[in-house]
Motif scaffolding. Sequence first.
Motif, short mmCIF file in Angstrom:
data_model
loop_
_atom_site.label_atom_id
_atom_site.label_comp_id
_atom_site.label_asym_id
_atom_site.label_seq_id
_atom_site.Cartn_x
_atom_site.Cartn_y
_atom_site.Cartn_z
N ALA A 375 0.76 -1.19 -0.05
CA ALA A 375 0.00 0.11 0.02
C ALA A 375 0.82 1.24 0.11
O ALA A 375 0.50 2.37 -0.67
CB ALA A 375 -0.72 0.00 1.20
N PHE A 376 1.81 1.23 0.79
CA PHE A 376 2.85 2.33 0.91
C PHE A 376 3.58 2.51 -0.67
O PHE A 376 3.63 3.57 -1.06
CB PHE A 376 3.75 2.02 1.99
N VAL A 377 3.87 1.54 -1.23
CA VAL A 377 4.54 1.68 -2.56
C VAL A 377 3.57 2.19 -3.69
O VAL A 377 4.07 2.90 -4.45
CB VAL A 377 5.28 0.26 -2.97
N MET A 378 2.38 1.39 -3.44
CA MET A 378 1.48 2.05 -4.62
C MET A 378 0.65 3.34 -4.32
O MET A 378 -0.12 3.91 -5.29
CB MET A 378 0.38 0.89 -4.82
N ASP A 379 1.04 3.91 -3.32
CA ASP A 379 0.07 5.11 -2.71
C ASP A 379 0.51 6.16 -3.75
O ASP A 379 -0.51 6.89 -4.52
CB ASP A 379 0.43 5.44 -1.59
#
Length: 397
Positions: A375-379
Amino acid sequence: MINVALAGNANCGKTTLFNALTGANQFVGNWPGVTVEKKSGRLKKHKDVVIQDLPGIYSLSPYSPEEVVSRRYLIDGRPDVIVNVIDGTNLERNLYLTLQLMETGLPIICAVNMVDLLKKQGKRINLKKMEYLLGVPVIGISALKKTNLDVLIDMMIEEKHKEYSFPKYDDRLESALSMIEDQLRGVVSDEDLRFYAIKFFEQDDDVWGNVALDSTRRSEIEELIKTAEKVFGDETGSIVANARYDFIARIVDMSIVNEKDFVMTASDYVDMVVTNRILALPIFVLVMWLVYYISIQTIGGAGSDWVNDVLFGELVPDTATALLKSWHVASWMQGLIIDGIIGGVGAVLGFVPQIAVLFLCLGILEDCGYMARVAFVMDRIFHRFNLSGKSFIPLLI
């Protein structure tokens, strides 16, 4: 009566802290119009203090029901104090929400949780320096071991009306925000000017749709946004996100003391690989392929084959046929029961093993922290589509 809101990322220990503070004095339900759990309770030995446990979120962007609920409660409900629960082992990721909470202008206390686990990693956080850089009270706690909770309770009551300065970003961004504030003055309250200025600059659909601006002010803000995008060479949402991450990087660099500067933990190695700008997406594709392979092709597939071919292919139909024939049931009724009811139910239940294994795999990935990293990478990517990074997982499934 003092209203306290507990806010933080998912899996930061917020619910553990809520249970420790309220004990049995809890009330559970759903937020109005949303199937998101609402938990509130009264502080033990302080019945005049009501604590609201907000859903675990990563930002105040209204991309998920949890984020919508949390933002509306903070902006419309305006609690007396926000206790921002921060996972001390993942400071950078958690501080992104901290800055957004500070942008609301509400009184805030940063409770850095899991400080005991941080020590095991050979690290510690200089809380005084972090407090100085943020400009808000910071305290180290352990919700699980109930360390420093008495100090936190005193701060929750004492810091009720304490003011602080907002986080300062790039001078060019601050100039744009200041001009947007001038356009919003008189339309929104002075205490909300900073929050709404940033949300207008980010082109937040919820704010643009719900704040009543005349055409002149609206066009002025639109021109300011276009000018800023030309100056920065980027979209406004990314401009603000990058400014926050730059601010966070300075805090992390100056606050975290690594007692093993040249020793990396296993978690550090994992983060370095799975959140790498180049490797993160290929690794995620590989992980999801493994989940698919296990749940559909191998274990889950074998379970489905047994349900379809053996259970509802031989055992149940043969048993039912023998039983119905012994009862001399009409042939059309036998066909209805065996081919219709049993066959129809079997066709549906055949998917159960695959779905069960699929969600078991996803649960393991969630518990080990991989989903939060994804989620952090794709945000940043999904932010361009007005979506949260968390939305990538259900979208793919």
